[in-house]
Design a protein around this motif. Structure first.
Motif, PDB file in Angstrom:
ATOM      1  N   ASN A  46       0.778  -1.263  -0.086  1.00 32.40           N
ATOM      2  CA  ASN A  46       0.109   0.057   0.132  1.00 32.40           C
ATOM      3  C   ASN A  46       0.942   1.343  -0.034  1.00 32.40           C
ATOM      4  N   PRO A  47       0.277   2.428  -0.421  1.00 28.54           N
ATOM      5  CA  PRO A  47       1.159   3.632  -0.455  1.00 28.54           C
ATOM      6  C   PRO A  47       1.821   3.906   0.919  1.00 28.54           C
ATOM      7  N   GLN A  48       0.965   3.447   2.006  1.00 30.10           N
ATOM      8  CA  GLN A  48       1.256   3.820   3.289  1.00 30.10           C
ATOM      9  C   GLN A  48       1.504   2.386   4.011  1.00 30.10           C
ATOM     10  N   ASP A  74       1.310   0.763   7.029  1.00 34.64           N
ATOM     11  CA  ASP A  74       0.686   0.575   8.352  1.00 34.64           C
ATOM     12  C   ASP A  74      -0.656   0.609   7.963  1.00 34.64           C
ATOM     13  N   VAL A  75      -1.456  -0.467   8.891  1.00 37.78           N
ATOM     14  CA  VAL A  75      -3.093  -0.385   8.690  1.00 37.78           C
ATOM     15  C   VAL A  75      -3.811  -0.155   9.930  1.00 37.78           C
ATOM     16  N   CYS A  76      -3.236  -1.114  10.773  1.00 35.31           N
ATOM     17  CA  CYS A  76      -3.897  -0.534  12.235  1.00 35.31           C
ATOM     18  C   CYS A  76      -3.048  -1.430  13.201  1.00 35.31           C
ATOM     19  N   ARG A 104      -8.193  -2.038   3.216  1.00 38.54           N
ATOM     20  CA  ARG A 104      -7.807  -1.665   1.931  1.00 38.54           C
ATOM     21  C   ARG A 104      -6.568  -2.139   1.415  1.00 38.54           C
ATOM     22  N   CYS A 108      -7.012   1.914  -3.436  1.00 36.28           N
ATOM     23  CA  CYS A 108      -6.309   3.229  -3.018  1.00 36.28           C
ATOM     24  C   CYS A 108      -6.703   4.379  -4.081  1.00 36.28           C
TER      25      CYS A 108
END
Lengths: 109, 140
Positions: free
Chosen positions: B82-84, B86-88, B106, B138
């Protein structure tokens, strides 16, 4: 700006002492990731819920740090141990400073 | 410095890609950084943690993820592509019934989802699963 934010929680109505109950929460929120571009080609600024907490009678059940990779209308399911009757307090923290809360009662026999 | 025609074309393409390309995806370095921030570079065991994710997700906007690591005090989810990354992060409190949680995330495309659990004794456990995504989630 976050609009029409509605929290929804589901907790069993009653339980036995020490039972592990499943808690489900959902909050309607667009969770704008800050990665998308609008029709004008500009990045749409990030606007998400960045933290969610659940407490049972003041004791923490779960505290979730949320990043933009969590889907629209963030959904969480987790377990809680209930030793007495009481109240679950749910809190969501928005990027714009808003705080949304909800609560649910449970009767423990 | 003189440029050959080939270099010039190469640079032009790189610049164009930077402007018009997909959102910048998380680099391996970013994943490494997120891992180090959580674990402090400690070794991770591969057992004692379960990550349930679909092998093929039709819609990358909402991919159901389930993670459980009995006894863990915190579980972090990462999406390496993902672009970032971290998810949670779930921090389980004293009233938690189990160190397990489900959510929906996502995913920008086919990638590896990583779950890392921190145990109360300071050790770490990880689980990885590859998820194929039909429609990325995204934007961009």
């Amino acid at each position: 700006m976050a609009e029409n934010v509605t929290p929804r929680v589901r907790v069993p109505r009653d339980a036995t002492v020490g039972e592990v109950v499943s808690v489900r929460t959902l909050i309607s929120h667009q969770m704008e990731s800050g990665q998308r571009r609008g029709s004008d080609g500009e990045l749409i600024p990030r606007s998400i819920i960045n933290r969610f907490t659940c407490e049972f009678n003041g004791t923490s059940v779960v505290d979730v740090t949320i990043e933009p990779s969590v889907s629209t209308n963030p959904y969480f399911q987790f377990d809680a141990t209930v030793n007495e009757s009481g109240t679950f307090a749910f809190t969501w923290y928005d990027d714009d400073g808003s705080v949304y809360t909800d609560s649910a009662e449970i009767t423990v026999a | 410095m003189t440029q050959t025609r080939r270099q010039f074309v190469g640079h032009g393409l790189a610049v164009a890609a930077a402007f018009f390309g997909l959102p910048h995806l998380a680099s391996a370095a970013q994943v490494e950084e997120a891992l180090n921030a959580f674990t402090g570079g400690a070794d991770m065991a591969d057992d004692g943690i379960t990550l349930i994710a679909p092998e093929i997700a039709e819609n990358g906007n909402t991919v159901p993820i389930e993670v459980s690591a009995p006894g863990a005090e915190a579980i972090m989810l990462l999406a390496a592509g993902n672009p970032q990354a971290d998810v949670c992060t779930f921090n389980f409190g004293p009233a938690a019934g189990s160190s397990a949680a489900s959510t929906r995330i996502r995913l920008a495309g086919e990638q590896e989802v990583i779950a890392i659990a921190r145990m109360p004794d300071g050790s770490f456990k990880q689980a990885r699963q590859n998820v194929r995504v039909t429609i990325g989630g995204c934007g961009g």
